[in-house]
Structures are given as structure tokens and as C-alpha cells.
Design an enzyme around this catalytic site. Sequence first.
Site, PDB file in Angstrom:
ATOM      1  N   ASP A 103      -2.688 -17.911   1.340  1.00  0.00           N
ATOM      2  CA  ASP A 103      -3.909 -18.414   0.682  1.00  0.00           C
ATOM      3  C   ASP A 103      -4.481 -19.600   1.455  1.00  0.00           C
ATOM      4  O   ASP A 103      -5.698 -19.710   1.656  1.00  0.00           O
ATOM      5  CB  ASP A 103      -3.653 -18.759  -0.790  1.00  0.00           C
ATOM      6  CG  ASP A 103      -2.402 -19.584  -1.012  1.00  0.00           C
ATOM      7  OD1 ASP A 103      -1.566 -19.683  -0.089  1.00  0.00           O
ATOM      8  OD2 ASP A 103      -2.247 -20.152  -2.108  1.00  0.00           O
ATOM      9  N   ASP A 111     -10.614  -9.238   7.585  1.00  0.00           N
ATOM     10  CA  ASP A 111     -12.022  -9.111   7.200  1.00  0.00           C
ATOM     11  C   ASP A 111     -12.709 -10.475   7.163  1.00  0.00           C
ATOM     12  O   ASP A 111     -13.878 -10.591   7.523  1.00  0.00           O
ATOM     13  CB  ASP A 111     -12.162  -8.417   5.836  1.00  0.00           C
ATOM     14  CG  ASP A 111     -12.250  -6.904   5.987  1.00  0.00           C
ATOM     15  OD1 ASP A 111     -11.987  -6.409   7.101  1.00  0.00           O
ATOM     16  OD2 ASP A 111     -12.579  -6.218   5.007  1.00  0.00           O
ATOM     17  N   LYS A 140       3.610 -15.410   1.590  1.00  0.00           N
ATOM     18  CA  LYS A 140       3.630 -16.263   0.395  1.00  0.00           C
ATOM     19  C   LYS A 140       5.072 -16.396  -0.083  1.00  0.00           C
ATOM     20  O   LYS A 140       5.470 -15.829  -1.099  1.00  0.00           O
ATOM     21  CB  LYS A 140       2.700 -15.703  -0.681  1.00  0.00           C
ATOM     22  CG  LYS A 140       1.256 -16.123  -0.396  1.00  0.00           C
ATOM     23  CD  LYS A 140       0.291 -15.918  -1.533  1.00  0.00           C
ATOM     24  CE  LYS A 140       0.587 -16.733  -2.758  1.00  0.00           C
ATOM     25  NZ  LYS A 140       0.038 -18.104  -2.700  1.00  0.00           N
ATOM     26  N   ASP A 196      -5.155  -7.168   5.661  1.00  0.00           N
ATOM     27  CA  ASP A 196      -6.384  -6.479   5.290  1.00  0.00           C
ATOM     28  C   ASP A 196      -7.464  -7.515   4.969  1.00  0.00           C
ATOM     29  O   ASP A 196      -8.606  -7.451   5.449  1.00  0.00           O
ATOM     30  CB  ASP A 196      -6.088  -5.611   4.052  1.00  0.00           C
ATOM     31  CG  ASP A 196      -7.155  -4.569   3.797  1.00  0.00           C
ATOM     32  OD1 ASP A 196      -8.138  -4.537   4.540  1.00  0.00           O
ATOM     33  OD2 ASP A 196      -6.994  -3.803   2.826  1.00  0.00           O
ATOM     34  N   TYR A 239       0.825  -1.216   0.000  1.00  0.00           N
ATOM     35  CA  TYR A 239       0.000   0.000   0.000  1.00  0.00           C
ATOM     36  C   TYR A 239       0.857   1.264   0.000  1.00  0.00           C
ATOM     37  O   TYR A 239       0.369   2.344  -0.297  1.00  0.00           O
ATOM     38  CB  TYR A 239      -0.950   0.024   1.212  1.00  0.00           C
ATOM     39  CG  TYR A 239      -2.016  -1.049   1.168  1.00  0.00           C
ATOM     40  CD1 TYR A 239      -2.279  -1.758   0.001  1.00  0.00           C
ATOM     41  CD2 TYR A 239      -2.756  -1.368   2.289  1.00  0.00           C
ATOM     42  CE1 TYR A 239      -3.242  -2.744  -0.049  1.00  0.00           C
ATOM     43  CE2 TYR A 239      -3.733  -2.365   2.255  1.00  0.00           C
ATOM     44  CZ  TYR A 239      -3.961  -3.057   1.082  1.00  0.00           C
ATOM     45  OH  TYR A 239      -4.920  -4.034   1.039  1.00  0.00           O
TER      46      TYR A 239
END
Length: 371
Positions: free
Chosen positions: A226, A254, A193, A250, A142
Site C-alpha cells: 500500500d 497499472d 503486505k 496487477d 487469482y
Amino acid sequence: MATHKLLLLPGDGIGPEVMAEVRRLVGWLEQRGVADFALEEGLVGGSAYDAHGAAISDADMDRAQAADAVIFGAVGGPKWDPVPYDVRPEAGLLRLRKDLGLFANLRPAICYPALADASALKRELVDGLDILIVRELTGGVYFGEPKEIVTLEDGTKRAVDTQVYSEGEIERIARVAFDLAKVRGNKLASAEKRNVMKTGVLWHQVVSRVHKESYPEVALEHILADNCAMQLVRRPKQFDVLVTDNLFGDILSDIAAMLTGSLGMLPSASLGDVDPATGKRKAMYEPVHGSAPDIAGKGVANPIAMLASFGMAMKYSLGLGELADALDQAIAQVLTEGLRTADIAAPGTNSVSTGEMGGAVIKALEQQLAR
Ligand code: NAD
């Protein structure tokens, strides 16, 4: 008794409505002689823009720097959609995070037994769920440069975001997560990852080194992000503390949030470095939800996310951990007793107002403390 310096920033929409319940709780704690507070109040978001033409004033930023904890409500609303980008309501929140150096975002996902049926998952998968997600908040994709959209020679466009992490950035968030794991279940999962990303390789190396050097007693598991998303939905109770980068955090936070039911229930904390002079961390506490313009002004917002955020402040900034635990139990108690604001009420059943829910939590806290 120590006096705890708080800056309240109610913000916009339902922000002031739910913050009123924090003010009431603080008043009650003082009156009962349990804790002492020095309260200041400031403006943030659209309300600050209306007053000062900025999403937070320099004077309020100075007060945020001096506070033991900043308690933030919510910002934004359609009224401010047309304002220039750099003074939009969210700019106040971003400035607070940046100037206070709040690099660690803590988001608990707790499923109160009384609300387990509100989850999208089966009751047995989420009943009693208690996960803490620790998300790196100031680095990663970001913020990495270059970050741009360029027009190529053939007239088509190309967009670039850059995922970048230094060893120091990974180490400091890993230490926050290990420290939290030590006071919880002594178990940490680290998600990245490393199979396809260099930042993932470095993340894995640094977390492993910090573990070996400083926290060998904590059970550490590395998990691909993942797979982590899948496991959170498949068998969420396998996790206790979970640390991850800004982007994965993020998304994973959620997912975890939705395991627990309503947005009106979810608190969060954002922590910075320990100040060597005072030994205290800069910190801000806020509900996960926004300003809910659709229900603002009606007195029906659920104050639990805001009150639980204040509970996190008591735990992580004010040294009032036992009081914070009692507040959590008081919230669980009112839910078990069947009290519901509209967002968590079953269709067709009665619901209570923001003030009634806040009052009931204080009453339950009184009972918890008398035990
Ligand atoms: P939102 O979280 O404000 O609302 C989403 C839905 O959840 C709405 O139906 C709302 O009524 C409900 N809801 C949220 N909190 C609730 C509570 N405490 N009690 C009962 N119901 C609740 O998200 P949105 O509608 O996408 O955004 C509204 C505004 O808030 C926008 O301007 C957005 O930019 C801003 N926003 C601010 C923050 C923040 O201040 N940290 C976070 C998210 C969104």
C-alpha cells in the site's frame, strides 16, 4: 549469424495493424544484414475462434513451444462477446501463459521526455522515469483454491479467493528480479503486505534469503504494497526494479503505466523457466493495450507499444540487446521530432498513421545505427 525463430500472433482488432509494423521492422533488419529471422504466423483470439472454434489451435501452441519468442498483438472485440466462456478470445492468451509456464511478467514504465506533459503527474516527477515492474503471473490469489461462491444455510452467499504462494514460486520470481536489477541500477524493491498476510511474511523471508545467498551486491528494499502504491504516485523515480506478487503487481503496474501517458506506448514481456536443454527461456512479448475495436481498421493505432515489445524480445530472448537499445532511442527520437499518432497528439494538432509512425521509427533506427 544465428537465425531467430519467431511466432507472430497478431490476433484481432488493431493487433494485425500494429503487428504489420513489426513485420516491416524484421524485414528491414534482415535486409540490412543486422539479424536473421525465421518467421511463422498463427491465429489467436477471435480470429482463431472463427477459423478453428478455439481461441488458439493445438498446432499453433506447438509452434509457440518451439519458438525463441512469441510476439503477440491483441485479442477480443464485440463480435466475440457471445461466444462460450472457455473459447472466448482471452482464453488463447491464458493458454499461452499457462502452457508456456510464463511466471514472470515484466512491465517497463518509461516516460519519454517528449511526452512528460501527457502524464497525470507534474513533469518534474515523471520526466526520465524508467521503472521495471516484475509481477508474479501464475500464482497467488487469482489461481489459489478454494475459489468459490457458496450459499450458506441462511440463504446468504459467501465468496472465497485463496492467496497461496510456495517458497519455490517466490524464489524463482525473486531471482528473475535480482538478475534484472543487476543489469540495470543494481537496486530492487520488493512489495508485499507482511504486516497482515502470511504470504507476505513468507515472501519477505524468501526474498531476503535469496538476496543474502546470491545477490548481496544488489541494494534491496522491502516495502509494504500500500505504501508502494502511494510512493509510485508521490515520487516514482525512487524506484528502479520492483518485484511483487500477482495481485499487487496487477494494480501497481497499472499505476506505473498511467504515469507515462498512453496505453499505446506500453510494452510487456512474460518469461518462463530456462529450458535446461536449450538454455533459453520460454517467452512471449505483447503490448499492454487491447484490440481497441473503437479505432480498428482505421490505420490510426499507435504501433510503439508493439514495436517496443519486439524490442524487449530482442533484449531478453534473442541476445540483441544493443539493437534493442537503438530501437528505444529511435522511438525517443521520433517523439522528440514531434511525430504523434492520434492517441498521444495534443488536441487540435496533426497526427500520423500507424504506417507513418512505423516507417519513421525505422528511419530513426537507421540513423541511430549509423552513429
Ligand atoms: P483497449 O486497450 O483495447 O482500448 C482502450 C482505449 O485505448 C481505447 O480508446 C483504444 O482506442 C485506446 N488504445 C489502445 N491501444 C491503442 C493504440 N495502440 N493506439 C491508440 N489507441 C489505443 O481496451 P478495451 O477497450 O478495454 O478493450 C477492447 C478489447 O480488447 C476487449 O475485447 C478486451 O477484452 C480486449 N483486451 C485485450 C487485451 C489483450 O489482448 N492482451 C488486453 C486488454 C483488453
